[in-house]
Motif scaffolding. Structure first.
Motif, PDB file in Angstrom:
ATOM      1  N   CYS A 128       0.820  -1.216   0.000  1.00 13.75           N
ATOM      2  CA  CYS A 128       0.000   0.000   0.000  1.00 13.75           C
ATOM      3  C   CYS A 128       0.850   1.262   0.000  1.00 13.75           C
ATOM      4  O   CYS A 128       0.647   2.154  -0.795  1.00 13.75           O
ATOM      5  CB  CYS A 128      -0.916   0.016   1.218  1.00 13.75           C
ATOM      6  N   ARG A 129       1.774   1.301   0.925  1.00 18.43           N
ATOM      7  CA  ARG A 129       2.571   2.522   1.115  1.00 18.43           C
ATOM      8  C   ARG A 129       3.829   2.559   0.268  1.00 18.43           C
ATOM      9  O   ARG A 129       4.482   3.578   0.194  1.00 18.43           O
ATOM     10  CB  ARG A 129       2.950   2.667   2.586  1.00 18.43           C
ATOM     11  N   ASP A 130       4.182   1.422  -0.312  1.00 15.31           N
ATOM     12  CA  ASP A 130       5.381   1.316  -1.132  1.00 15.31           C
ATOM     13  C   ASP A 130       6.627   1.718  -0.346  1.00 15.31           C
ATOM     14  O   ASP A 130       7.517   2.388  -0.856  1.00 15.31           O
ATOM     15  CB  ASP A 130       5.243   2.148  -2.404  1.00 15.31           C
ATOM     16  N   ARG A 131       6.655   1.331   0.927  1.00 17.05           N
ATOM     17  CA  ARG A 131       7.811   1.599   1.794  1.00 17.05           C
ATOM     18  C   ARG A 131       8.400   0.278   2.268  1.00 17.05           C
ATOM     19  O   ARG A 131       7.676  -0.683   2.489  1.00 17.05           O
ATOM     20  CB  ARG A 131       7.395   2.388   3.034  1.00 17.05           C
ATOM     21  N   ASN A 132       9.695   0.256   2.435  1.00 17.95           N
ATOM     22  CA  ASN A 132      10.349  -0.929   2.989  1.00 17.95           C
ATOM     23  C   ASN A 132      10.151  -0.962   4.493  1.00 17.95           C
ATOM     24  O   ASN A 132      10.344   0.041   5.175  1.00 17.95           O
ATOM     25  CB  ASN A 132      11.843  -0.931   2.660  1.00 17.95           C
ATOM     26  N   ARG A 133       9.734  -2.121   5.002  1.00 19.06           N
ATOM     27  CA  ARG A 133       9.494  -2.313   6.423  1.00 19.06           C
ATOM     28  C   ARG A 133      10.221  -3.572   6.869  1.00 19.06           C
ATOM     29  O   ARG A 133      10.458  -4.470   6.064  1.00 19.06           O
ATOM     30  CB  ARG A 133       7.996  -2.500   6.695  1.00 19.06           C
ATOM     31  N   PRO A 134      10.580  -3.708   8.150  1.00 22.04           N
ATOM     32  CA  PRO A 134      11.182  -4.957   8.632  1.00 22.04           C
ATOM     33  C   PRO A 134      10.234  -6.131   8.355  1.00 22.04           C
ATOM     34  O   PRO A 134       9.019  -5.992   8.453  1.00 22.04           O
ATOM     35  CB  PRO A 134      11.350  -4.730  10.134  1.00 22.04           C
ATOM     36  N   ALA A 135      10.804  -7.265   7.997  1.00 19.22           N
ATOM     37  CA  ALA A 135       9.999  -8.432   7.628  1.00 19.22           C
ATOM     38  C   ALA A 135       9.033  -8.844   8.731  1.00 19.22           C
ATOM     39  O   ALA A 135       7.934  -9.324   8.440  1.00 19.22           O
ATOM     40  CB  ALA A 135      10.911  -9.593   7.255  1.00 19.22           C
ATOM     41  N   ASN A 136       9.398  -8.627  10.002  1.00 17.83           N
ATOM     42  CA  ASN A 136       8.499  -9.024  11.088  1.00 17.83           C
ATOM     43  C   ASN A 136       7.384  -8.008  11.332  1.00 17.83           C
ATOM     44  O   ASN A 136       6.553  -8.205  12.199  1.00 17.83           O
ATOM     45  CB  ASN A 136       9.286  -9.276  12.379  1.00 17.83           C
ATOM     46  N   LYS A 137       7.350  -6.924  10.584  1.00 17.88           N
ATOM     47  CA  LYS A 137       6.314  -5.895  10.741  1.00 17.88           C
ATOM     48  C   LYS A 137       5.294  -5.898   9.606  1.00 17.88           C
ATOM     49  O   LYS A 137       4.443  -5.022   9.540  1.00 17.88           O
ATOM     50  CB  LYS A 137       6.951  -4.505  10.827  1.00 17.88           C
ATOM     51  N   VAL A 138       5.406  -6.861   8.699  1.00 21.44           N
ATOM     52  CA  VAL A 138       4.459  -6.961   7.591  1.00 21.44           C
ATOM     53  C   VAL A 138       3.954  -8.399   7.490  1.00 21.44           C
ATOM     54  O   VAL A 138       4.567  -9.324   8.023  1.00 21.44           O
ATOM     55  CB  VAL A 138       5.084  -6.537   6.241  1.00 21.44           C
ATOM     56  N   VAL A 181       3.327 -10.248  -2.067  1.00 20.13           N
ATOM     57  CA  VAL A 181       2.763  -8.936  -1.758  1.00 20.13           C
ATOM     58  C   VAL A 181       2.561  -8.870  -0.262  1.00 20.13           C
ATOM     59  O   VAL A 181       1.928  -9.740   0.333  1.00 20.13           O
ATOM     60  CB  VAL A 181       1.425  -8.703  -2.498  1.00 20.13           C
ATOM     61  N   HIS A 182       3.117  -7.837   0.359  1.00 19.89           N
ATOM     62  CA  HIS A 182       3.071  -7.686   1.817  1.00 19.89           C
ATOM     63  C   HIS A 182       2.300  -6.433   2.179  1.00 19.89           C
ATOM     64  O   HIS A 182       2.181  -5.506   1.383  1.00 19.89           O
ATOM     65  CB  HIS A 182       4.490  -7.607   2.375  1.00 19.89           C
ATOM     66  N   ILE A 183       1.780  -6.400   3.420  1.00 19.96           N
ATOM     67  CA  ILE A 183       1.045  -5.244   3.918  1.00 19.96           C
ATOM     68  C   ILE A 183       1.433  -5.031   5.380  1.00 19.96           C
ATOM     69  O   ILE A 183       1.577  -5.992   6.132  1.00 19.96           O
ATOM     70  CB  ILE A 183      -0.478  -5.449   3.747  1.00 19.96           C
ATOM     71  N   CYS A 184       1.630  -3.767   5.766  1.00 22.08           N
ATOM     72  CA  CYS A 184       1.994  -3.462   7.154  1.00 22.08           C
ATOM     73  C   CYS A 184       0.732  -3.398   8.014  1.00 22.08           C
ATOM     74  O   CYS A 184      -0.391  -3.373   7.501  1.00 22.08           O
ATOM     75  CB  CYS A 184       2.775  -2.156   7.229  1.00 22.08           C
ATOM     76  N   ALA A 185       0.902  -3.364   9.330  1.00 20.42           N
ATOM     77  CA  ALA A 185      -0.232  -3.365  10.258  1.00 20.42           C
ATOM     78  C   ALA A 185      -1.123  -2.137  10.070  1.00 20.42           C
ATOM     79  O   ALA A 185      -2.341  -2.248  10.122  1.00 20.42           O
ATOM     80  CB  ALA A 185       0.273  -3.437  11.689  1.00 20.42           C
ATOM     81  N   GLY A 186      -0.535  -0.987   9.848  1.00 24.72           N
ATOM     82  CA  GLY A 186      -1.324   0.226   9.657  1.00 24.72           C
ATOM     83  C   GLY A 186      -2.230   0.135   8.449  1.00 24.72           C
ATOM     84  O   GLY A 186      -3.414   0.473   8.514  1.00 24.72           O
TER      85      GLY A 186
END
Length: 77
Positions: A16-26, A35-40
């Protein structure tokens, strides 16, 4: 236009945000591998889908049931 850079090791890109996040946060979306998605973003999507209001209704019904159970002396009859 520049192509997006691949995420560094241990990072995943939020779809969604097209930002890199730590693997344990998505979380990886089940029907769309890779395809990954963050908690927010997941919370925003759940809210838009009406899932959060349904969970609130279930929580309210559970509270009512517990209140009734306590009123009866904590015994199911």
């Amino acid at each position: 236009m520049n192509a997006p850079t691949p995420p560094a090791a241990g990072l995943r890109r939020c779809g969604c945000r097209d930002r890199n996040r730590p693997a344990n946060k998505v979380a990886e979306l089940g029907n769309t591998p890779g395809v990954h998605i963050c908690a927010g973003c997941a919370l925003r999507a759940a809210h838009r889908a009406g899932i959060l209001s349904t969970l609130a209704d279930i929580r309210y019904a559970g509270r009512q049931l517990l209140r009734s159970w306590r009123h009866r002396g904590g015994e199911w009859r």
